[in-house]
Design a protein around this motif. Structure first.
Motif, PDB file in Angstrom:
ATOM      1  N   UNK A   1       0.859  -1.182   0.000  1.00 28.18           N
ATOM      2  CA  UNK A   1       0.000   0.000   0.000  1.00 28.18           C
ATOM      3  C   UNK A   1       0.899   1.236   0.000  1.00 28.18           C
ATOM      4  N   UNK A   2       1.053   1.863  -1.170  1.00 26.09           N
ATOM      5  CA  UNK A   2       1.953   3.016  -1.291  1.00 26.09           C
ATOM      6  C   UNK A   2       1.266   4.286  -0.803  1.00 26.09           C
ATOM      7  N   UNK A   3       2.055   5.264  -0.350  1.00 23.38           N
ATOM      8  CA  UNK A   3       1.469   6.542   0.093  1.00 23.38           C
ATOM      9  C   UNK A   3       0.728   7.237  -1.042  1.00 23.38           C
TER      10      UNK A   3
ATOM     11  N   UNK B   1       6.934  -0.993 -13.018  1.00 21.31           N
ATOM     12  CA  UNK B   1       7.270  -0.612 -11.652  1.00 21.31           C
ATOM     13  C   UNK B   1       6.619   0.727 -11.323  1.00 21.31           C
ATOM     14  N   UNK B   2       6.069   0.837 -10.121  1.00 17.34           N
ATOM     15  CA  UNK B   2       5.458   2.081  -9.634  1.00 17.34           C
ATOM     16  C   UNK B   2       6.221   2.497  -8.382  1.00 17.34           C
ATOM     17  N   UNK B   3       6.904   3.631  -8.467  1.00 19.40           N
ATOM     18  CA  UNK B   3       7.743   4.099  -7.349  1.00 19.40           C
ATOM     19  C   UNK B   3       8.678   2.982  -6.871  1.00 19.40           C
ATOM     20  N   UNK B   4       9.209   2.235  -7.841  1.00 22.58           N
ATOM     21  CA  UNK B   4      10.175   1.190  -7.535  1.00 22.58           C
ATOM     22  C   UNK B   4       9.577  -0.145  -7.151  1.00 22.58           C
ATOM     23  N   UNK B   5       8.246  -0.252  -7.056  1.00 22.70           N
ATOM     24  CA  UNK B   5       7.581  -1.504  -6.680  1.00 22.70           C
ATOM     25  C   UNK B   5       6.901  -2.118  -7.905  1.00 22.70           C
ATOM     26  N   UNK B   6       7.011  -3.438  -8.008  1.00 24.82           N
ATOM     27  CA  UNK B   6       6.307  -4.135  -9.082  1.00 24.82           C
ATOM     28  C   UNK B   6       4.810  -3.880  -8.942  1.00 24.82           C
TER      29      UNK B   6
ATOM     30  N   UNK C   1     -15.995  14.137 -16.679  1.00 24.17           N
ATOM     31  CA  UNK C   1     -16.404  14.765 -15.419  1.00 24.17           C
ATOM     32  C   UNK C   1     -16.374  13.758 -14.280  1.00 24.17           C
ATOM     33  N   UNK C   2     -16.771  12.521 -14.555  1.00 25.27           N
ATOM     34  CA  UNK C   2     -16.695  11.462 -13.542  1.00 25.27           C
ATOM     35  C   UNK C   2     -15.263  11.292 -13.058  1.00 25.27           C
ATOM     36  N   UNK C   3     -14.307  11.262 -14.008  1.00 28.16           N
ATOM     37  CA  UNK C   3     -12.907  11.116 -13.640  1.00 28.16           C
ATOM     38  C   UNK C   3     -12.374  12.311 -12.875  1.00 28.16           C
ATOM     39  N   UNK C   4     -12.754  13.519 -13.310  1.00 22.33           N
ATOM     40  CA  UNK C   4     -12.272  14.727 -12.642  1.00 22.33           C
ATOM     41  C   UNK C   4     -12.864  14.860 -11.245  1.00 22.33           C
ATOM     42  N   UNK C   5     -14.114  14.437 -11.070  1.00 23.12           N
ATOM     43  CA  UNK C   5     -14.738  14.486  -9.736  1.00 23.12           C
ATOM     44  C   UNK C   5     -14.032  13.541  -8.772  1.00 23.12           C
ATOM     45  N   UNK C   6     -13.560  12.441  -9.287  1.00 21.73           N
ATOM     46  CA  UNK C   6     -12.913  11.449  -8.424  1.00 21.73           C
ATOM     47  C   UNK C   6     -11.489  11.852  -8.076  1.00 21.73           C
ATOM     48  N   UNK C   7     -10.769  12.445  -9.032  1.00 22.26           N
ATOM     49  CA  UNK C   7      -9.370  12.776  -8.787  1.00 22.26           C
ATOM     50  C   UNK C   7      -8.512  11.528  -8.736  1.00 22.26           C
ATOM     51  N   UNK C   8      -7.283  11.686  -8.268  1.00 24.59           N
ATOM     52  CA  UNK C   8      -6.388  10.538  -8.180  1.00 24.59           C
ATOM     53  C   UNK C   8      -4.948  10.948  -8.425  1.00 24.59           C
ATOM     54  N   UNK C   9      -4.041  10.009  -8.177  1.00 23.84           N
ATOM     55  CA  UNK C   9      -2.614  10.285  -8.362  1.00 23.84           C
ATOM     56  C   UNK C   9      -2.130   9.934  -9.758  1.00 23.84           C
ATOM     57  N   UNK C  10      -2.875   9.094 -10.473  1.00 24.70           N
ATOM     58  CA  UNK C  10      -2.547   8.745 -11.852  1.00 24.70           C
ATOM     59  C   UNK C  10      -3.813   8.930 -12.677  1.00 24.70           C
ATOM     60  N   UNK C  11      -3.803   9.916 -13.559  1.00 27.38           N
ATOM     61  CA  UNK C  11      -4.965  10.238 -14.385  1.00 27.38           C
ATOM     62  C   UNK C  11      -4.713   9.708 -15.789  1.00 27.38           C
TER      63      UNK C  11
END
Length: 602
Positions: free
Chosen positions: A342-344, A411-416, A500-510
């Protein structure tokens, strides 16, 4: 969801059928054991009263012959008959009601399992068959644990108590009556064995019909547009005829087998009169005892007549239960198991691709992606360009883990990526697909899909997606119900509702998969500016934009060019138009205004 299913939803049955029934009892029925126990007790009382009434009838007959009073016997018959009605009703309530609860929990567990199964499962299984298992098969399981369970208990107790009373009156007559009945039961059991196999085929064919109907409804505009109605009617008729043929075989078996018990009961009654009459004349049996025996036989015959139908229901319920548990036992593709990383959250991740190759499960020999290696810095805005079929959408599906890539290739932030906890990772990812799915609900409900966006956030997302002018033209604005798959909206409106659904949700990877293909250029420019503002703000996400329109890449840090599953070029817009390649070819076509980006991509 049941406790057992929550603890171990992958728990396999001990065997294909018997193990499934034991599992049903253990996981779903056992919690209602006291209700079932009460129902069984009332069934015992019901049958005891039912077999006691013939004894009173016999004693009343003998009392009449002896010119004695029959009033006590008549009163006893009335009291016991009235009690049978009340007690039988209670037994059905206590046994049938848990069946409804079992159906409720089983349906909920199955739906939860369907939500947990990943896209590779749905690529291999037909939707109509899944719907049939989740609806028709579960209804048969409820019939199995309700009506089927009641009849098993009722027939067993009725035969035991009636047999006891009959033996007490005359062992000889019991043997005479029991022989034809036993032969009838054996014949019915042999015939009913075929029902399980045919029921399984019938349920699978019903799934085929459901699949055809679902596909036809979803493609109705295409069917009517190509005047293909008759072709689809013919295909439906073929499936329906196959299902009807199996149904007729089942009906023939039931029609041939079930009357055997009625026939054997009639033979038993004739044999009892034929043998019992001389016994009465010889003084070995009283008239009242013979009357009581025939009344007991009459009490026994209805449960025996339902015996064949009960076996048919049980066989069909077993087949349905087997199909339901097959679906519930499908493995969930979760390589990380229970110990996912579980990454930050709160910032765009860095993504690295290492010799990434991928083939879909249904075409393992065809490489959709091949040997892709690159690094995406955190918070970068990356464009993804390529002709149709170049692998853009597949790459984005792997990054969102709709499909799992090979180990060690992403790899995501060095993790598989396949070591990350799936739910945790998807909470960080917002993906707006190329072909958005809108539900037959209001626009607001579609934008706030997961229910975690309030009205203000929904309105803000709609404005960011350039929907405010469209909303003013709709009768109820955000509360407008848009129909199945958003059929009442234009292609551009559907794309922007999904955005709009995606923008309302937000996230770290769009992840935006060709979401600007159906909008005009002015709207596209506005949306690109909105996405850029999001990407350059505090705690900026990492953004990937796949598009055929090169104008969508004007603010990208880097543009990746795919061709036939391989990364053939990358760089800024200026770098890519300065050297030969697919990107510059598309740029020349679009610059001359001779085609849209989609046309250039072909």
């Amino acid at each position: 969801m049941s406790d057992a299913s929550r603890d171990d939803p992958m728990k396999a049955a001990a065997g294909p059928v018997r193990g499934a029934i034991l599992r049903l009892v253990r996981d779903y029925c056992w919690r209602y054991r006291w209700s079932y126990l009460g129902g069984v007790i009332f069934v015992v009382v019901t049958n005891y009263l039912a077999v006691s009434i013939p004894g009173e009838i016999g004693r009343a007959v003998d009392a009449l012959r002896a010119a004695a009073s029959v009033a006590p016997h008549v009163l006893a018959i009335i009291v016991m008959g009235t009690a049978v009605i009340g007690v039988r009703t209670l037994s059905r309530i206590l046994i049938f009601n848990p069946g409804r609860d079992v159906e409720y929990h089983l349906r909920g567990d199955l739906f939860a399992k369907l939500l947990a199964l990943q896209p590779p499962f749905y690529a291999k299984h037909k939707r109509g068959d899944i719907v049939s298992r989740a609806s028709n098969d579960i209804s048969w399981v409820r019939t199995l644990v309700g009506f089927g369970g009641l009849q098993v208990v009722n027939v067993t107790i009725a035969v035991a108590l009636t047999g006891w009373k009959m033996v007490a009156l005359s062992p000889r007559l019991t043997l005479v009556a029991g022989l034809p009945i036993l032969l009838g039961v054996v014949a019915v059991q042999v015939a009913i064995q075929r029902v399980f196999h045919l029921s399984r085929i019938s349920q699978e064919q019903l799934g085929e019909i459901s699949e055809h109907v679902l596909g036809s409804l979803q493609g109705m505009a295409t069917i009517q547009g190509f005047v293909a109605e008759q072709s689809f009617v013919d295909r439906f008729e073929q499936r329906n005829n196959d299902w009807m043929r199996i149904g007729m075989k089942l009906a023939i078996i039931r029609a041939a087998a079930l009357p055997l018990l009625v026939l054997s009961g009639g033979i038993a009654m004739f044999a009892v009169v034929a043998v019992g009459g001389p016994m009465v004349l010889g003084g070995r049996l009283t008239v009242g005892e013979l009357a009581a025996f025939t009344a007991l036989l009459a009490v026994l015959l209805p449960p025996l007549r339902s015996f064949g139908w009960m076996l048919s229901v049980i066989q069909r319920g077993r087949a349905s239960l087997d199909r339901v548990f097959e679906l519930m036992d499908e493995p969930v593709e979760r390589p990380e198991g229970e110990t996912g990383v579980d990454l930050p959250r709160g910032a765009g991740p860095a993504v690295e691709l290492k010799d990434l190759g991928f083939s879909y499960p249904d075409a393992p020999d065809f490489r959709v992606l091949d040997g892709i290696s690159m690094t995406i810095p955190p918070g970068a805005v990356i464009g993804l360009f390529g002709r149709t079929g170049s692998g853009k959408s597949t790459l984005l599906r792997l990054l969102s883990r709709l499909f799992n890539p090979p180990a060690g290739t992403v790899l995501v932030d060095g993790h598989d990526i396949i070591d990350l906890d799936l739910e945790s990772w998807r909470k960080r990812v917002t993906m707006v697909p190329q072909r958005p799915f809108l539900f037959s609900e209001s626009i607001a409900a579609n934008v706030a899909l997961a229910g975690d966006a309030d009205e203000a956030r929904v309105r803000e997302a709609a404005q960011m997606a350039a929907l405010e002018q469209d909303l003013r033209a709709l009768p109820d604005g955000l509360d407008t119900v848009i129909g199945e798959r958003g059929i009442t909206l234009s292609g551009g409106q559907r794309q922007r509702v999904a955005l709009a659904r995606g923008l309302a949700r937000g996230g770290d990877l769009l992840i935006l998969d060709d979401v600007l293909s159906a909008v005009d250029h002015a709207t596209e420019a506005r949306l690109v500016d909105t996405i850029t503002q999001i990407a350059r703000g505090p705690g900026a996400p990492t953004v990937l934009i796949a598009s055929h329109r090169l104008s969508a890449f004007r603010t990208c840090d880097t543009i990746l060019v795919l061709d036939r599953g391989r990364l053939v070029d990358q760089g800024s817009h200026d770098d890519l138009v300065a050297r030969p390649g697919p990107y510059r070819d598309a740029w020349w076509v679009q610059r001359q205004g001779g085609s849209t980006a989609a046309g250039a991509a072909t």
